[in-house]
Structures are given as C-alpha cells and as structure tokens.
Design a protein around this motif. Structure first.
Motif, PDB file in Angstrom:
ATOM      1  N   LEU A 142       1.442   0.915  -0.697  1.00  0.00           N
ATOM      2  CA  LEU A 142       0.967   2.132  -1.361  1.00  0.00           C
ATOM      3  C   LEU A 142       1.867   3.323  -1.050  1.00  0.00           C
ATOM      4  CD1 LEU A 142      -1.237   3.854  -2.849  1.00  0.00           C
ATOM      5  CD2 LEU A 142      -2.303   4.158  -0.611  1.00  0.00           C
ATOM      6  N   LYS A 159      -3.082   1.441  -6.923  1.00  0.00           N
ATOM      7  CA  LYS A 159      -4.243   1.062  -6.108  1.00  0.00           C
ATOM      8  C   LYS A 159      -5.017  -0.106  -6.711  1.00  0.00           C
ATOM      9  CE  LYS A 159      -5.217   5.034  -3.232  1.00  0.00           C
ATOM     10  NZ  LYS A 159      -6.155   6.126  -2.918  1.00  0.00           N
ATOM     11  N   LYS A 215      -1.346  -0.877   2.706  1.00  0.00           N
ATOM     12  CA  LYS A 215      -1.102   0.560   2.890  1.00  0.00           C
ATOM     13  C   LYS A 215       0.392   0.868   2.910  1.00  0.00           C
ATOM     14  CE  LYS A 215      -4.106   3.289   5.250  1.00  0.00           C
ATOM     15  NZ  LYS A 215      -4.770   3.850   6.444  1.00  0.00           N
ATOM     16  N   LEU A 224      -0.953   6.599  -9.143  1.00  0.00           N
ATOM     17  CA  LEU A 224      -1.676   6.163  -7.947  1.00  0.00           C
ATOM     18  C   LEU A 224      -2.784   5.178  -8.297  1.00  0.00           C
ATOM     19  CD1 LEU A 224      -2.077   9.400  -5.792  1.00  0.00           C
ATOM     20  CD2 LEU A 224      -1.000   7.250  -5.090  1.00  0.00           C
ATOM     21  N   LYS A 225      -3.465   5.478  -9.389  1.00  0.00           N
ATOM     22  CA  LYS A 225      -4.581   4.616  -9.778  1.00  0.00           C
ATOM     23  C   LYS A 225      -4.079   3.209 -10.123  1.00  0.00           C
ATOM     24  CE  LYS A 225      -8.704   4.286 -12.620  1.00  0.00           C
ATOM     25  NZ  LYS A 225      -8.639   2.878 -12.212  1.00  0.00           N
TER      26      LYS A 225
END
Ligand SMILES: Nc1ncnc2c1ncn2[C@@H]1O[C@H](COP(=O)(O)OP(=O)(O)O)[C@@H](O)[C@H]1O
Ligand code: FES
Ligand SMILES: [Mg+2]
Lengths: 184, 127
Positions: free
Chosen positions: A120, A164, A117, A160-161
């Motif tokens: 990210l 992730k 996290k 973001l994809k």
C-alpha cells in the motif's frame, strides 16, 4: 529490521532512488524445500562493478549528507541468520536484481510482517512507477500489477480505493499462508 | 504598448485563477515521508499509512504523497515534511500516529503549522 515486509520496503526505496520506472517483486515460499526467496528487480540506473563489490558494506552509500548505507547489509544479516544469503546482479543503465533467500523453519527466521501494508505505502507514494508483485505459496499465487489501476487518470482518493480493494484479496491470501506456515 | 483596459485586467486575473487551479489540480499540499532505512526501522511505514487513511477519510483529493530517502537525522525519525501551498516546507520529527493525525488535521487541511512537533521552519532543501 524487524520483518521481511520492512526489508522489502527498504530495498524498494533503493530502486526508487535509482530512478527505476518498473519494479518487480517476487516472493516465493516453498514449504517442502523449506525456503523463502524474495526477488526485487528494477530498471534503474544500476551499479558499477566497483560499487557492486562494496554494496553490502554498511559504510558504503551513494547518498549525500549521510555516512552509512545500512539497508543491504541489514538484509544480508537477516538472511545469514536464517541460513540464507543475498545475491545482487546489476548492470549499469540496465537495472538491478536483488535476491534474498531464507530457511523458513530456522528459529532465527524473521516473520513475514505486514506485506500488504508495505505494498500500500510504496504503491500509493510512487504513482509514477509501475509495480508488479507475484507471491507464490506452494500451489497458490497472488498477482498485483499497478498497470490495472490507471494511476494517471484518477485522483489520489480513488487510486487508494483501487489499491486497497486489491490488497484485501492479498490479506486473505496472506492469512491462508500464515495459518498454514505457522499453524495460527 | 497601449494603456491597460479593464478587460485586460479581467483577462490577467482570469489567467492567474487558471494557474492557481492548475496547481490545485496537481496538488495543494505535498506530504513527504522520509523512508530511509532508519526511518523505516523507526516506523515511517505507519506514518505514511496514517496519512493515507486521513486522505481517504477526508476525501482530500488535492494532496500529493511521496517518500524521500534519508534525511541524515537518524535519532529524529520518523520524520515527514509538509509543503502547504506557498508556505515554506516544515519538517516534523519523532512522529507517531497521533502526531501524524494532528499534523494532517491542522497543517495539511488548514495550513496551520503545529510548532510543537516541528524541527525547523524554513526553506531548507529536502532530499
Ligand atoms: N537498486 C539499486 N540500484 C542502484 N544502486 C543501488 C540499488 N540498491 C543499492 N544501490 C547502491 O548501493 C548503496 C547501498 O545501499 P543500501 O545498503 O541500501 O544503503 P543506502 O540506500 O542507505 O545508501 C546505495 O547507496 C546505492 O548506491
Ligand atoms: S538512514 Fe539513518 S538518518 Fe537516514
Ligand atoms: Mg537503502
């Protein structure tokens, strides 16, 4: 700070404030020698020798509109409690390298926390920076490099994809480590 | 300079439209999560993660997310600032995931300020 992943986020914020373009994070866990070493290296504006001397002082900050600078001092507290310490090497206009180490088996060692996290959030909120992570656990290694993602050519949703997807691998890697380290 | 003609007005309108869409390309709304040490200790990371999830869920491509340092208000952390198009920035305080979701749905997506979570509405500078 509750765990290592939050300390890392906080220390990386220093690099961002120092206008770094490249930020390199190394996490080395050596179970046999009972040590965790975390290194955060940036190419930001660096610190003067005088600044370096007081960097750990909780009442020293170069920030405006505030009176305390707690980040480095809290990191050192966490390290000292687990028989470790923090070293800083910094050169003006070159960059800064912060290295913290901890004794893994120490009862006061803070948990690793949600490292995925932290990655990210810092990567997604700083698309103009390059981040590299190398996490080594005994023989295993996980690498993450934002150079792969072409941030400038994609919109936030596809960025973001991509992050992730890559971090899914990291989560699996972390599961293995936690299982092995703490027997969960 | 001669008199303005209808075509000129069309040209002006067209160039204004282009400017707007350029700005939209760069982002229509800016979300700043305060990531000072206090903010992080108070849960700023989850606030940012919540906004990122919402962006993905709503496929909201024209949003900029950034972090900023300390806002000098430890006791009000976690905090975030929303800048919606031409509106003045709004600082939200004492956030949790629920509040962040509501702010996203109302303010970020529709430009409707959520006054009950806001610190102040004005054009103060954000660090
Ligand atoms: N990576 C870095 N590059 C340049 N200066 C740094 C860096 N990390 C810390 N510093 C300096 O040390 C000071 C203290 O850092 P810290 O303890 O994290 O407190 P704060 O970030 O709240 O000021 C900072 O204000 C900054 O001047
Ligand atoms: S670090 Fe405490 S208010 Fe910013
Ligand atoms: Mg700091």
């Amino acid at each position: 700070m509750e765990d290592l992943s939050l300390h890392i986020l906080d220390i990386v914020e220093n690099s961002i404030k120092a206008n770094a373009k490249n930020i390199e994070i190394k996490i080395l866990i050596d179970k046999k020698n009972d040590i965790i070493k975390v290194t955060i290296k940036d190419d930001g504006k660096g610190m003067t020798e005088d600044e370096l001397k007081i960097a750990f002082d909780p009442f020293y900050t170069s920030g405006k509109n505030k009176k305390t600078g707690l980040g480095l001092s809290l990191l050192r507290d966490s390290a000292l409690k687990a028989e470790g310490n923090v070293d800083i090497v910094s050169e003006i206009n070159k960059g800064t390298e912060i290295q913290a180490y901890f004794k893994i088996s120490h009862p006061d060692m803070i948990p690793l926390g949600d490292l995925s996290k932290t990655m990210l959030v810092m990567v997604a909120a700083n698309r103009d920076k390059q981040f590299r992570l190398s996490h080594i656990y005994n023989g295993l290694e996980f690498n993450f490099d934002t150079a792969e993602f072409k941030a400038h050519k994609t919109d936030i949703v596809s960025y973001l994809k991509q992050i992730k997807d890559k971090l899914e691998e990291y989560k699996n890697f972390l599961e293995i480590i936690k299982g092995d380290l703490y027997g969960i | 300079m001669g008199k303005l003609k209808i075509e000129d007005l069309d040209k002006i309108a067209e160039s204004a439209r282009k400017k707007i869409s350029l700005r939209e390309g760069a982002g229509k709304v800016k979300i700043t999560v305060h990531m000072g040490t206090c903010g992080i200790a108070a849960g700023a990371r989850n606030i940012m993660a919540t906004f990122l999830n919402e962006i993905e869920m709503h496929n909201a491509k024209d949003i900029i997310v950034v972090t900023s340092g300390c806002a000098g208000l430890c006791s009000k952390e976690p905090m975030a600032t929303i800048e919606y198009e031409n509106q003045a920035p709004v600082k939200y305080i004492e956030l949790n995931e629920e509040k962040a979701k509501k702010i996203f749905d109302e303010h970020v997506l529709h430009g409707k300020i959520v006054p009950e979570y806001a610190l102040s509405i004005g054009s103060e500078r954000i660090q």
